[in-house]
Design an enzyme around this catalytic site. Sequence first.
Site, PDB file in Angstrom:
ATOM      1  N   ASN A 208      32.936  38.232  34.957  1.00  0.00           N
ATOM      2  CA  ASN A 208      32.745  36.357  35.333  1.00  0.00           C
ATOM      3  C   ASN A 208      31.246  36.692  36.806  1.00  0.00           C
ATOM      4  OD1 ASN A 208      31.760  33.852  35.690  1.00  0.00           O
ATOM      5  ND2 ASN A 208      33.519  33.431  36.908  1.00  0.00           N
TER       6      ASN A 208
ATOM      7  N   ASP B 181      30.710  29.071  34.064  1.00  0.00           N
ATOM      8  CA  ASP B 181      30.954  28.997  33.389  1.00  0.00           C
ATOM      9  C   ASP B 181      31.731  27.890  32.231  1.00  0.00           C
ATOM     10  OD1 ASP B 181      31.613  31.070  34.603  1.00  0.00           O
ATOM     11  OD2 ASP B 181      33.251  30.543  35.934  1.00  0.00           O
TER      12      ASP B 181
ATOM     13  N   ASP C 269      30.066  37.281  31.481  1.00  0.00           N
ATOM     14  CA  ASP C 269      28.711  36.547  31.005  1.00  0.00           C
ATOM     15  C   ASP C 269      28.015  37.774  31.216  1.00  0.00           C
ATOM     16  OD1 ASP C 269      28.945  36.983  33.938  1.00  0.00           O
ATOM     17  OD2 ASP C 269      28.844  35.094  34.505  1.00  0.00           O
TER      18      ASP C 269
ATOM     19  N   ASP D 111      28.687  41.284  10.945  1.00  0.00           N
ATOM     20  CA  ASP D 111      30.309  40.697  10.551  1.00  0.00           C
ATOM     21  C   ASP D 111      30.025  40.796   9.331  1.00  0.00           C
ATOM     22  OD1 ASP D 111      32.679  39.718  12.283  1.00  0.00           O
ATOM     23  OD2 ASP D 111      31.972  37.658  11.217  1.00  0.00           O
TER      24      ASP D 111
ATOM     25  N   GLU E  82      30.712  45.147   9.368  1.00  0.00           N
ATOM     26  CA  GLU E  82      31.782  45.558   9.072  1.00  0.00           C
ATOM     27  C   GLU E  82      32.805  45.847   7.510  1.00  0.00           C
ATOM     28  OE1 GLU E  82      36.013  42.603  10.619  1.00  0.00           O
ATOM     29  OE2 GLU E  82      34.079  41.732  10.055  1.00  0.00           O
TER      30      GLU E  82
HETATM   31 CA    CA Z   1      30.456  32.863  33.789  1.00  0.00          CA
END
Ligand code: CA
Length: 604
Positions: free
Chosen positions: A127, A133, A152, A320, A349
């Site tokens: 982070n 956040d 992040d 995916d 995948e």
């Molecule tokens: Ca953050």
Amino acid sequence: MVVWIFSLSVSAIEISRIEPACWWVGMQNPELQLMVYGKDIGRASVQLDYPGVHLKEINKADSPNYLFIYLEITSTAPPGTIALTFKEGKKKQVISLELKPRATSIGAQGFSPADVLYLIMPDRFANGDPSNDVWDNEPIDRNDPFARHGGDFAGINQHLDYINDLGVTTVWLNPVLENKMHQAGYQSYHGYATTDFYRVDPRFGSNDDYCRLIDHIHHQGMKVVMDMIYNHCGSLHRWMNDLPCKDWLNHPEGFVPSSHNLYSIMDIHAPPSEITAMTDGWFVEAMPDLNQRNRHLSTYLIQNSIWWIEYARIDGIRHDTHPYADRDFLSRWCKAILDEYPGFNIVGESWYLNTAPLAWWQAGSKWSDKQSYLKTVMDFNLMNACNQYFSVESKANNPLRGIFEVLAQDFLYEDVNNLLVFLDNHDLSRFFKQGETNLDRYKQALTLLLTTRGIPQLYYGTEIGMYGEKKDGDGNLRKDFPGGWPGDPVHAFTSEGRTALQNEAFDFLRRLLQWRKTNPAVDGGKLIHYMPDWETECYVYARIKENNRIWVILNGSNKEQSLSPEKYVEVIGDNTSGREILSGKTLNLKERITIPAKGVYIIE
Ligand code: CA
């Protein structure tokens, strides 16, 4: 990138979105689709006047609030700004669309067996910016494995030196696009429920931040793989409030689960209903299934990939739930990307624990009736064998024979080099186990991973022995990297912050990765292997590419073994000695070679 929307009169037509918001001149495919969204926009006429650009088609949708406009951007079109004029009666609106020159920065490089991918779940690595956040009123709670934790792009950016120093070459991030799913009560941290295909999730940063991160990764000499999902979107995608077309979704009436019968697609005994039960059902309730048989949707999705390649300069895509999407669409999508970027690589995948269906999906497969154009598949079969046979208890006799038998079926593959090989990922129990006190199986498995055929992929934290079991919930496979958050009591990004066992693991893996960059034999060299016999239980193989060769010995037994070099004449050739790269010792190849219980030799 900005969409300029400005009114020319009091009674302006409402246009709230146009996708994509910019494009490029000089693309291989001259066609560009614009998906325009605005109240009753379907009633409007459209005009443009721009050199080298023609209006090809204007298509209304079932909803009055969408228009699909198809442009032809000829090779004479210069970069600039196209003004699109929308009119309905006395109402008018002009929207500008930027046509950019083609990107010239590093990107679209593809990835190959010369690379090693490092998979990061962005919410869980580091982070670097606590100010981003909380978004969408979704709280963060690091004590809850299923909640957002705040990781992040800034956090990843702060640790690029660490990632590069470890020796991996390519960063694969789990999906980074917006997942505004909190109001649905759905966890959004993993990123697999896209709610905006053109915007990264603001909790990771902005689109510009994403581009900057990729730029920094490229400047470190590494590459980037973007995780994309075109089988489904998130249930709170704005489309769900106003579907453009009646057939935009499979089962638009609501949740019908997929059968998850991944074999139906290649099963010669399966009736068509078995295939649609698989491909048209929803992956889960929070992920409505997109119907890529709708031409406008399939074009939208294909353009979306190309937009991210050109805009953010990604080098590869991991797709995916590949088998769940429409097969013809998947072929068109892979081909369109390769037509535009021939060196690009996409890994699908493909969760099959057998070689045959994996081989069936790979581009050019002789087993399939259609060309998939999918260069790379994920070798779940070898992953499964590694987890089974490099077992903690290893009570099986001759355990490495199970791994040998997987690799002995490689004749089914069209291209054994384009297989993504891995021990674990964000959906699997971590390979390293809680309470493991020595690194014997860790060292053997990572040696195999980094020296056998294919493109190796590691999962963040493997280098420090992070553990987590699937039975305890997926959140436990995706724990925070210790030291990634301000004030973390343990800082495993530095040797001082790691335990002795963690440092042994890290140093071993780092040495192996750094060495791997120097030996061309691992980059597509021919694999020659010998069945682990019942007497020695050793798996012995070589990689040979022109004058480069490596010889690997893994002792699967619980006692020291002695091998006769005569048996391996094809590998040893005229060499009388070899350097064992892990210990740095020189081995005499004219004498019997002794290897400790569960030992590893890499000889070059
Ligand atoms: Ca953050």
